[in-house]
Enzyme design. Structure first.
Site, PDB file in Angstrom:
ATOM      1  N   HIS A  35      76.101  63.991  33.524  1.00 16.15           N
ATOM      2  CA  HIS A  35      76.057  62.586  33.934  1.00 16.15           C
ATOM      3  C   HIS A  35      77.162  62.265  34.928  1.00 16.15           C
ATOM      4  CE1 HIS A  35      73.168  62.277  30.678  1.00 16.15           C
ATOM      5  NE2 HIS A  35      72.783  61.136  31.216  1.00 16.15           N
ATOM      6  N   LYS A  99      71.385  59.635  20.266  1.00 16.09           N
ATOM      7  CA  LYS A  99      71.587  58.962  18.978  1.00 16.09           C
ATOM      8  C   LYS A  99      72.619  57.859  19.122  1.00 16.09           C
ATOM      9  CE  LYS A  99      75.268  61.665  16.869  1.00 16.09           C
ATOM     10  NZ  LYS A  99      75.890  62.176  15.684  1.00 16.09           N
TER      11      LYS A  99
END
Lengths: 188, 296
Positions: A35, A99
């Site tokens: 990222h 999550k």
């Protein structure tokens, strides 16, 4: 319900918070290093148009010349909050799997570009690894190390729940608000 | 002492701890599964968790890929000295990492370099005590980062949550910790709690009390009552498995206490995830394991 590749905007826009989805198709792992790399202008080694990114640092070993996934549960997503939304927009990423949910910035981009957040069951490393039926390729492994690389996972009926949809709804916000209210009631 | 046998026993302890959940945890998860509404996301999450527990055992692979911080508690009899124990345990840890019972999980905090074998300053974490009898008792816990990040320490009084220096204040801390964790610590969770102590000893005691069985009863009647109350209240919050909403937010609450200095009143909360990995054994000098501390 089933979600099969290609992951088009139309299919993704049809999903709502609370939907239990089984994904079949090719997805890419990507976590912190990937990222940051993309955010800093690094060139994606795969075409991310209509893609699904899985926040996961898997345990993958080579057996008889083939990659085999030994454990592949989700990692905490909120660390990618600064990058996720803009990357969704720039590259046409349709969904992320992780999550713990993500924040208001990602939720806003989900609405804007037509993307969703899928929650996999944290800790369920074996159930999720079993649904990865093939590992065709890996990218940036030398640069970032195995857990931080982009792994291509061919998944079959990969189980997730939509917890943030493209209509501005977040299950995480809803549960937080309801449980905070309930706590106020309990404490009087 | 024959260190080869001890090493084999320790390797088996690590394997069991990483791949097999103790019976009390499995029962609590099964009970939660029965309570969740049919076709709800909470029921679904617990079903996946339950399937995962079964698969990990059959495949002898980690229940969760984050095999956590390795915490070792040993009660050493006269025939086993600390230095020998450490050396043997570390050999077992290196082997367990090589064969995949443990992930490479020890990172140099200054350079960011992973040692690759789970050894390094403070890893594994040891707690040694002298044994009362002639047996060696070894207990271990694997605690993942997701749950550890949701642990919390309160200093009372705490105006934000209206917590004073009494058991009512402790109650407010615990419920606040649960609401703050939501599903982020991979709930349904278990709280290990220490009332009092200093900042360091409080967290140590909070973790250690997690070795109690989930269905046991606190010897201290006041704390037993508080444990029951927190279980009931926390499970009425609707946070549910993974924070998806539902009936099962906590699987257990275990509270202990330590004396404090007059100026301090800490409440330390060790949040444990559903993948509640702990086990242990007792072993005689000949190397035979006389008893496993948790039924599978």
């Amino acid at each position: 319900m089933l979600l099969e590749a290609p992951f088009t905007e139309e299919k993704i826009r049809a999903l709502k918070v609370g939907d239990k989805v089984e994904i079949t198709g090719l997805i890419y792992t990507g976590r912190d290093a990937v990222h940051k790399y993309l955010h800093d202008g690094g060139k994606p080694p795969v075409d991310l148009k209509d893609s699904i990114i899985y926040h996961c640092g898997p345990v993958v070993v080579k057996e008889k010349g083939k990659w085999v996934v030994k454990a592949a549960g989700p990692t905490t997503s909120i660390r990618e909050e600064p990058y996720q939304g803009p990357l969704m927009e720039q590259y046409g990423i349709r969904a992320v799997i992780g999550k713990g949910g993500m924040g208001p910035k990602t939720l806003k981009y989900c609405q804007k570009v037509g993307a969703v957040y899928f929650h996999a069951v944290g800790g369920a490393a074996q159930v999720l690894a079993e649904r990865v039926v093939d590992v065709p390729n890996v990218h940036l492994a030398e640069k970032f190390g195995s857990p931080e690389a982009i792994w291509e996972f061919q998944v079959e009926r990969f189980p997730v729940v939509v917890t943030m949809d493209s209509h501005g709804n977040s299950l995480h916000d809803q549960v937080l608000a309801a449980s905070s209210d309930r706590l106020k009631d309990i404490l009087g | 002492m024959e260190t080869k046998i001890l090493q084999a026993n320790l390797l088996e302890l690590i394997r069991r701890t990483s791949a097999e959940l103790p019976g009390d945890v499995k029962q609590a998860i099964a009970k939660g599964l029965r309570k969740e509404k049919k076709d709800s996301s909470g029921q679904y999450a617990l079903q996946v968790i339950s399937d995962n527990i079964g698969m990990a055992k059959v495949n002898s692979l980690p229940i969760c890929q984050d095999t956590g911080t390795i915490i070792c508690y040993a009660e050493l009899p006269s025939w086993c000295d600390e230095k020998t124990f450490r050396k043997t345990y570390e050999r077992a840890v290196v082997k367990a990492t090589k064969v995949g019972y443990l992930r490479q999980n020890s990172v140099d905090s200054i350079t960011g370099v992973n040692s690759g074998n789970n050894l390094g300053p403070g890893n594994p974490a040891y707690h040694f005590h002298p044994a009362k009898g002639k047996s060696l008792t070894v207990k271990m816990m694997l605690k993942g980062g997701g749950s550890e990040n949701m642990s919390a320490q309160y200093s009372l009084p705490d105006n934000r949550i209206g917590a004073g220096r009494d058991l009512e204040g402790v109650r407010r801390c615990l419920l606040d910790a649960v609401v703050n964790a939501q599903g982020k610590g991979c709930g349904p969770g278990i709280l290990g709690v220490c009332v009092g102590g200093d900042r360091g000893s409080g967290y140590v005691a909070a973790k250690e009390t997690l070795f109690r069985l989930l269905d046991d009863k606190n010897d201290d009647k006041r704390l037993a009552k508080l444990e029951r109350q927190i279980m009931k209240e926390a499970n009425s919050l609707g946070i549910g498995p993974m924070g998806f909403g539902g009936e099962t937010t906590l699987l257990g609450v275990k509270i202990t206490h330590r004396n404090r200095v007059p100026a301090s009143f800490f409440v330390s909360v060790a949040y444990m995830c559903w993948a509640f990995r702990r086990n242990g054994f007792q072993m005689g000098e000949g190397g035979k394991i006389s008893r496993w501390l948790y039924e599978s």
